[in-house]
Design a protein around this motif. Structure first.
Motif, mmCIF file in Angstrom:
data_model
loop_
_atom_site.group_PDB
_atom_site.id
_atom_site.type_symbol
_atom_site.label_atom_id
_atom_site.label_comp_id
_atom_site.label_asym_id
_atom_site.label_seq_id
_atom_site.Cartn_x
_atom_site.Cartn_y
_atom_site.Cartn_z
ATOM 1 N N GLY A 1 0.879 -1.269 -0.022
ATOM 2 C CA GLY A 1 0.079 -0.002 -0.157
ATOM 3 C C GLY A 1 0.751 1.202 -0.148
ATOM 4 N N SER A 2 2.140 1.253 -0.113
ATOM 5 C CA SER A 2 2.917 2.336 -0.073
ATOM 6 C C SER A 2 2.781 2.913 -1.455
ATOM 7 N N VAL B 1 1.678 15.217 -10.931
ATOM 8 C CA VAL B 1 0.440 14.936 -10.362
ATOM 9 C C VAL B 1 0.300 14.867 -8.739
ATOM 10 N N LYS B 2 1.417 15.127 -7.892
ATOM 11 C CA LYS B 2 1.547 14.983 -6.513
ATOM 12 C C LYS B 2 0.256 16.010 -5.999
ATOM 13 N N GLY B 3 -0.378 15.822 -5.128
ATOM 14 C CA GLY B 3 -1.435 16.561 -4.492
ATOM 15 C C GLY B 3 -2.738 16.502 -5.268
ATOM 16 N N ARG B 4 -2.721 16.046 -6.500
ATOM 17 C CA ARG B 4 -3.960 16.096 -7.177
ATOM 18 C C ARG B 4 -4.582 14.717 -7.456
ATOM 19 N N PHE B 5 -3.380 13.809 -7.627
ATOM 20 C CA PHE B 5 -4.425 12.244 -8.044
ATOM 21 C C PHE B 5 -3.685 11.499 -6.628
ATOM 22 N N THR B 6 -4.603 10.629 -6.491
ATOM 23 C CA THR B 6 -4.493 9.513 -5.449
ATOM 24 C C THR B 6 -4.736 7.963 -6.392
ATOM 25 N N ILE B 7 -3.695 7.253 -5.988
ATOM 26 C CA ILE B 7 -3.875 5.724 -6.384
ATOM 27 C C ILE B 7 -3.954 4.825 -5.220
ATOM 28 N N SER B 8 -4.995 4.015 -5.294
ATOM 29 C CA SER B 8 -5.453 3.088 -4.083
ATOM 30 C C SER B 8 -5.880 1.774 -4.893
ATOM 31 N N ARG B 9 -5.845 0.775 -4.148
ATOM 32 C CA ARG B 9 -5.983 -0.408 -4.576
ATOM 33 C C ARG B 9 -7.009 -1.224 -3.627
ATOM 34 N N ASP B 10 -7.890 -2.097 -4.009
ATOM 35 C CA ASP B 10 -8.695 -2.991 -3.238
ATOM 36 C C ASP B 10 -8.545 -4.278 -3.593
ATOM 37 N N HIS C 1 -7.158 1.886 -8.554
ATOM 38 C CA HIS C 1 -7.741 3.186 -8.924
ATOM 39 C C HIS C 1 -6.993 4.273 -9.109
ATOM 40 N N LEU C 2 -7.484 5.255 -9.717
ATOM 41 C CA LEU C 2 -6.722 6.503 -9.792
ATOM 42 C C LEU C 2 -7.719 7.490 -9.703
ATOM 43 N N GLN C 3 -7.851 8.184 -8.655
ATOM 44 C CA GLN C 3 -8.613 9.327 -8.406
ATOM 45 C C GLN C 3 -7.748 10.710 -8.916
ATOM 46 N N MET C 4 -8.547 11.235 -9.741
ATOM 47 C CA MET C 4 -7.924 12.675 -10.540
ATOM 48 C C MET C 4 -8.562 13.779 -10.225
ATOM 49 N N ASN C 5 -8.107 14.625 -9.316
ATOM 50 C CA ASN C 5 -8.935 15.642 -8.975
ATOM 51 C C ASN C 5 -8.192 17.027 -9.674
#
Length: 121
Positions: free
Chosen positions: A55-56, A63-72, A79-83
């Motif tokens: 999970g690291s 993209v730092k601070g705008r995008f978030t990668i996560s896994r299930d 996932h890639l959440q892009m704001n």
């Protein structure tokens, strides 16, 4: 057979958000690091976010601070959440993983076919 399928791309106005999903099959998902890359028109494919099996996460400066990668791990998805999207985020976004063999010659890279993100101003 390892298979990666991206979804969630589309057309969005600058400042908006999108959430990309990569469905993974054919391997023990929880054991592998995953990454998102993107390729803009006329440019080389570049890594933008990665997540280890534990999970690291790591991000490109762009993209730092705008995008978030996560896994299930239960769903074998990443996932890639892009704001706060910008026109320069326009690209085809690819999901990637690498499997490792007993020696480097057996290592394999796997890619999805990509999903197009278009950000207009």
């Amino acid at each position: 057979q390892v298979r990666l399928v991206e979804s969630g791309g589309g057309l969005v106005q600058a400042g908006g958000s999108l959430r990309l999903t990569c469905d993974v099959s054919g391997l023990t998902f929880s054991s592998y690091a995953m990454a998102w890359y993107r390729q803009a028109p006329g440019r080389e494919r570049e890594p933008i976010a990665s997540i280890t099996s534990s999970g690291s996460t790591n991000y490109a400066d762009s993209v730092k601070g705008r995008f978030t990668i996560s896994r299930d791990n239960a769903e074998s998805t990443v996932h890639l959440q892009m704001n706060s999207l910008k026109p320069e985020d326009t690209a085809v976004y690819y999901c990637h993983t690498r499997t490792y063999g007993l020696s480097p010659k057996y290592d394999r890279d796997y890619w999805g076919k990509g999903t197009l993100v278009t950000v207009f101003s």
